[in-house]
Design an enzyme around this catalytic site. Structure first.
Site, short mmCIF file in Angstrom:
data_model
loop_
_atom_site.label_atom_id
_atom_site.label_comp_id
_atom_site.label_asym_id
_atom_site.label_seq_id
_atom_site.Cartn_x
_atom_site.Cartn_y
_atom_site.Cartn_z
CB SER A 35 -0.92 -0.14 1.26
OG SER A 35 -1.93 0.77 1.13
CG ASN A 36 -0.14 4.77 -1.42
OD1 ASN A 36 -1.22 5.39 -0.72
ND2 ASN A 36 -0.86 3.95 -2.60
CE1 TYR A 37 3.93 5.31 5.47
CE2 TYR A 37 5.32 5.53 3.31
CZ TYR A 37 5.20 5.26 4.62
OH TYR A 37 6.16 4.27 5.22
#
Ligand code: PMT
Length: 408
Positions: free
Chosen positions: A216-218
């Site tokens: 995933s990412n932030y």
């Protein structure tokens, strides 16, 4: 002018409260009727007698005190005031009052009337405090909660503070507060978004590695949610398709929660045909593990390889299959100087507009509350926006989209 308007003025206990008699006088001069709701701490900074004299009404603090001045008795006064008010201004708003409003506490007249104010009536919050307090995660979180509920937050001004330091935290001058209030109370010009249907994607996607892990990412979803909230305020029917985030759904927005890029596409697709506008603010994972493992991957070897395959491009799927008149707007998060990559995305994805989003790891991009955007139009127009709160940046983006919609 504020002729005939009934204004609740909440005052909480900070040094900036000394400016509020002037604020009351200006409100009255503009034609408004003003009811002051002061916290006990506010009255340490400014006298009750002064506020009562300039407003022409008794100052209300305690929820059990009847005012004896034409209002109902104490039991129902907060309800009467909630109906009476055309707007609620809270200036200065201290960190403590922000927290209490965000939490829905209601043990004084200010916080109680915040809850009884009729839906749709504007609330204008003018925070004032030390700059470090203002930047603290707790204060920022409470501001986000209140902004998501539709409150308008005025950014504090920079200058010398009570601490002797210089920085952000001063309450805006009463003249600026009145100007902002007038804007909020003016009947809004009809937006070209009114009655239009739009899709907004927001947040990250999660791509499963196994049953307990994902790529995933932030992305926090703040940017996409701010866009959805702004468009809904302008009268659009908004379908907000979001990855996993920890945010409240903005008023009037239809929210659909998804996890992966494939789910995001399938959730958005049913709205493709009938929407006027698609805004892709989500940080969609470009790749996903080819075959997610059932159960939990075991760590048998020193190294492991995971084969990734491309995800569908949701925005490009929409943009390349859309009907005449439908608009496609994207974001391009790049490090400074990446404007050429943003331009490439504009062309390759066949967009009408792309928001080049500078990522600097501190003030702009993922998670933070501010963003620096440069808007690149298909027509060659470039608008460089300063660093703004995500709510303000959303407003500027929608301002830039409105004329494009009108041309269709
Ligand atoms: O959520 P926040 O913490 O507030 O952060 C906001 C943000 C940084 C996520 C947001 O402002 C932003 O910039 N989003 C786009 C991130 C990005 O760089 O995406 P991209 O370059 O991979 O994609 C370009 C565009 O195509 C984007 O509009 C994206 O939503 C869309 N896209 C990309 C890949 C894909 N598979 N499907 C898509 O729809």
């Amino acid at each position: 002018m504020l002729t005939g308007k009934n204004i609740l003025l909440g005052i909480s206990g900070g040094i900036a409260a000394y400016k509020t008699p002037h604020l009351v006088r200006l409100l009255k001069k503009s034609g408004a009727d003003v009811q002051v709701l002061a916290t006990e701490s506010a009255l340490q900074f400014v006298s009750e007698l002064t506020l009562a004299t300039v407003s022409g009404r008794p100052v209300l603090t305690d929820i059990f005190t009847a005012d004896g001045n034409g209002h109902d008795n104490a039991r129902t006064m907060h309800i009467t005031l909630g109906e009476w008010a055309d707007a609620f201004v809270i200036a200065p708003t201290t960190a403590n009052t922000l927290a209490r409003l965000a939490a829905g506490l209601c043990d004084d007249m200010l916080s109680l009337c915040f809850l009884t104010l009729r839906p749709g009536k504007p609330v204008l919050i003018a925070p004032a405090m030390d700059g470090h307090m203002y930047d603290s995660p707790s204060v920022q979180r409470n501001l986000s909660v209140l902004a998501a509920q539709g409150c308008r937050i005025m950014e504090p001004e920079s200058g010398s503070l009570a601490s002797g330091q210089c920085g952000l935290g001063r309450m805006p001058e009463p003249e600026s507060i009145i100007e902002k209030l007038m804007q909020l109370l003016e009947p809004p010009a009809e937006s070209p978004l009114k009655g239009r249907t739009m899709i907004v994607t927001a947040g990250p996607t999660r791509e499963k590695l196994d049953d307990v892990r994902f790529l995933s990412n932030y992305s926090s979803g703040k940017m996409g949610f701010a866009i959805a909230a702004d468009a809904a305020r302008r009268g659009a029917n908004v379908h907000l398709v979001t990855g996993p985030v920890n945010l409240q759904t903005p008023p009037g927005v239809e929210r659909i929660d998804v996890e992966s890029a494939a789910e995001m596409l399938e959730a958005a697709r049913p709205f493709f045909d009938n929407c006027d506008l698609f805004i892709g603010a989500a940080a969609v994972a470009d790749y996903r593990p080819e075959t997610p493992v059932e159960g939990k991957i075991k760590k048998n070897d020193a190294e492991m390889e995971i084969r990734l395959v491309r995800n569908p491009d949701i925005l490009a799927t929409f943009a390349t299959s859309r009907k005449l008149g439908q608009l496609a707007v994207g974001f391009a998060l790049e490090t400074a100087g990446g404007i050429d990559y943003a331009r490439k995305k504009l062309v390759e994805k066949q967009l009408d507009l792309v928001a080049f989003n500078v990522y600097d790891g501190r003030t702009s991009g993922f998670e933070v509350d501010t963003n620096a955007l440069t808007l690149l139009g298909r027509d060659g127009n470039i608008t460089e926006l300063p660093l703004l709160s995500k709510e303000k940046a959303a407003g500027k983006l929608i301002d830039a989209i409105e004329p494009l919609l009108q041309r269709r």
